[in-house]
Design a protein around this motif. Structure first.
Motif, short mmCIF file in Angstrom:
data_model
loop_
_atom_site.label_atom_id
_atom_site.label_comp_id
_atom_site.label_asym_id
_atom_site.label_seq_id
_atom_site.Cartn_x
_atom_site.Cartn_y
_atom_site.Cartn_z
N ARG A 1 0.76 9.72 -7.96
CA ARG A 1 1.45 10.35 -9.74
C ARG A 1 0.42 9.93 -10.77
NH1 ARG A 1 5.52 6.36 -8.24
NH2 ARG A 1 7.46 7.16 -7.84
N ILE A 2 -0.37 9.16 -11.06
CA ILE A 2 -1.53 9.23 -11.39
C ILE A 2 -2.51 10.30 -11.38
CG2 ILE A 2 -4.14 7.74 -11.18
CD1 ILE A 2 -2.04 5.41 -11.35
N ILE A 3 -3.02 10.84 -10.22
CA ILE A 3 -3.90 12.30 -9.40
C ILE A 3 -2.75 13.04 -10.18
CG2 ILE A 3 -4.10 13.68 -8.12
CD1 ILE A 3 -6.16 11.03 -8.43
N ILE A 4 -1.42 12.76 -9.60
CA ILE A 4 -1.16 14.46 -10.08
C ILE A 4 -0.74 14.60 -12.39
CG2 ILE A 4 1.92 16.04 -10.57
CD1 ILE A 4 1.92 14.02 -7.82
N LYS B 1 11.70 3.91 -7.05
CA LYS B 1 11.86 3.62 -5.29
C LYS B 1 10.37 2.99 -5.15
CE LYS B 1 14.65 4.36 -1.54
NZ LYS B 1 14.93 5.62 -0.34
N LYS B 2 10.00 3.90 -5.25
CA LYS B 2 8.36 3.36 -4.90
C LYS B 2 7.48 3.28 -5.84
CE LYS B 2 9.52 3.92 0.64
NZ LYS B 2 9.59 5.00 1.55
N ALA B 3 6.58 2.33 -6.31
CA ALA B 3 5.90 2.41 -7.42
C ALA B 3 5.44 0.27 -7.84
CB ALA B 3 6.59 2.73 -8.47
N VAL B 4 4.38 0.70 -7.67
CA VAL B 4 3.57 -0.71 -7.62
C VAL B 4 4.71 -1.73 -9.54
CG1 VAL B 4 1.52 -2.12 -8.33
CG2 VAL B 4 1.57 -0.02 -7.01
N GLY B 5 4.73 -1.02 -9.97
CA GLY B 5 5.41 -1.12 -11.61
C GLY B 5 6.84 -1.65 -10.97
N TRP C 1 0.43 -1.03 -0.30
CA TRP C 1 0.11 0.11 0.32
C TRP C 1 0.64 1.04 0.21
CZ3 TRP C 1 -4.36 -1.06 -1.80
CH2 TRP C 1 -5.60 -1.69 -1.53
N ILE C 2 1.83 1.48 0.21
CA ILE C 2 3.07 2.37 0.46
C ILE C 2 3.44 2.24 -1.13
CG2 ILE C 2 5.07 3.17 0.89
CD1 ILE C 2 5.32 1.42 3.90
N HIS C 3 3.75 2.00 -1.56
CA HIS C 3 4.17 1.24 -3.00
C HIS C 3 2.78 2.20 -3.75
CE1 HIS C 3 7.78 -0.02 -3.45
NE2 HIS C 3 7.40 -0.88 -2.46
N PHE C 4 1.61 1.79 -3.79
CA PHE C 4 0.21 1.91 -4.15
C PHE C 4 0.14 3.12 -3.86
CE2 PHE C 4 -3.81 3.08 -4.13
CZ PHE C 4 -4.52 3.11 -5.38
N LEU C 5 0.18 4.04 -2.91
CA LEU C 5 0.29 5.04 -2.88
C LEU C 5 1.16 6.20 -3.61
CD1 LEU C 5 -0.43 5.30 1.41
CD2 LEU C 5 -2.15 5.89 -0.83
N HIS C 6 1.86 5.92 -3.45
CA HIS C 6 3.19 6.96 -4.48
C HIS C 6 2.89 6.44 -6.02
CE1 HIS C 6 5.43 6.96 -1.09
NE2 HIS C 6 6.42 7.23 -1.61
N VAL D 1 1.10 5.07 -16.23
CA VAL D 1 1.96 5.73 -15.37
C VAL D 1 2.28 4.10 -15.17
CG1 VAL D 1 1.58 5.76 -12.68
CG2 VAL D 1 0.81 7.17 -14.44
N VAL D 2 1.69 3.06 -15.26
CA VAL D 2 2.47 1.67 -14.43
C VAL D 2 2.98 1.16 -15.41
CG1 VAL D 2 1.77 -0.09 -13.27
CG2 VAL D 2 0.34 1.40 -12.93
#
Length: 255
Positions: A63-66, A200-204, A54-59, A190-191
Motif C-alpha cells: 500500500r505504501i509503494i502504490i 484484513k491484512k495490515a500492520v495497522g 511479515w505477511i501483514h507487513f508486506l501488505h 498509510v499505517v
C-alpha cells in the motif's frame, strides 16, 4: 565540529531515551501503562520471528509503494501544470491549502463512506502527500533564474527547449526534496489509515487489535519495528537522492 563526536552523540541520545524509559517504567510500575524496555525488546524479537507479522507487513508495504507512486505521478503532473501557468496555480492554491490543513483522521473517516478498508490507506496517503510534491515542483519553477530565461530568449529557445534544458534543471532538486518528504509521510499516513479502516491484512490492523486487547508491549513493539524499517528505508532513499543530485551538479559543471 568533530566528526567522531558527532557519530557518538546519537548513541548517548539513544541510551538517554532508554534510561528515562526504564526510570518512568519503574516509577509507574504498571506494565499495562508503560512496559519496561527489556520486556518490549523481548516482544520485538518474538514479532520479527513470526511469519504472520511479515505477511501483514508486506501488505502494508505494498500500500505504501502504490500510494507513493500515485502521489509522485499525479503530484508531478499537477506541479508542472501549476508551474507553467500562473492561472492554474492560483486556481489550485485553495484546494491544496485545504488538503494540507485538513487533519489525517478527518480524511480517513470520510473515506470510510467511499472505499473498502484496503483502499482507504492508499487514498488518504495520496491526498495528504500529493500537495507536498506539487508544491515542491512549483517552487522549482518559481526559483528558475530570470537571467537564464532571458538568455534563452536571446538564443531563440523554443518553449520545449526552455522546459527541458532550463526549467526542469531547476525543478529537479525541488522535486527530489518533495518526494523524499512524501516518502516519509506516506509511512505514517498509510499505517494511520489501516489502524482506523482495519484491512484484513495490515500492520495497522494488528496494532489496533493489540490495543483493543490491552497488549501495550505489542503496540510499542510494532511501533518500534515500523520506525526502524522506515528509518532504514528513508536513509537509503536519502542516499540515493544525494547521489543523483551530486551527479546532476557534476554534469552541470562539466557543461
Amino acid at each position: 565540529m568533530n566528526k567522531k563526536i558527532c557519530h557518538i552523540i546519537p548513541i548517548f541520545s539513544f541510551l538517554f531515551i532508554v534510561i528515562m524509559w526504564q526510570i518512568l517504567s519503574l516509577i509507574i510500575n504498571a506494565e499495562l501503562i508503560l512496559p519496561s524496555p527489556k520486556n518490549v525488546f523481548i516482544t520485538v524479537l518474538k514479532i520479527v520471528q513470526n511469519q504472520s507479522f511479515w505477511i501483514h507487513f508486506l501488505h502494508t508495504f505494498q500500500r505504501i509503494i502504490i500510494s507513493f507512486i500515485l502521489s509522485v505521478f499525479f503530484g508531478t503532473i499537477l506541479g508542472i501544470c501549476c508551474g507553467l501557468n500562473p492561472y492554474v496555480n492560483q486556481f489550485f492554491k485553495l484546494p491544496i491549502s485545504i488538503l494540507r490543513a485538513t487533519p489525517i483522521v478527518a480524511f480517513i473517516l470520510i473515506a470510510l463512506f467511499w472505499f473498502n478498508s484496503s483502499t482507504i490507506p492508499i487514498f488518504v496517503s495520496v491526498v495528504m502527500t500529493l500537495p507536498l510534491i506539487s508544491t515542491s515542483v512549483v517552487s522549482g519553477f518559481e526559483n528558475t533564474e530570470e537571467k537564464i530565461l532571458q538568455m534563452a530568449k536571446i538564443y531563440n529557445f523554443t518553449f520545449f527547449q526552455k522546459l527541458m534544458y532550463i526549467k526542469f534543471h531547476y525543478v529537479f532538486p525541488y522535486f527530489l526534496s518533495g518526494i523524499s518528504s512524501a516518502f516519509g509521510l506516506t509511512w505514517k499516513v498509510v499505517v494511520a489509515g489501516e489502524i482506523i479502516s482495519l484491512p484484513k491484512k495490515a500492520v495497522g490492523t494488528i496494532m489496533s487489535q493489540a490495543q483493543v486487547h490491552l497488549e501495550t508491549q505489542q503496540v510499542i513493539a510494532y511501533t518500534i519495528i515500523l520506525v526502524l524499517i522506515s528509518f532504514i528505508l528513508e536513509n537509503i532513499f536519502g542516499i540515493v537522492i544525494k547521489k543523483i543530485l551530486k551527479g546532476q551538479n557534476a554534469s552541470s559543471k562539466n557543461k
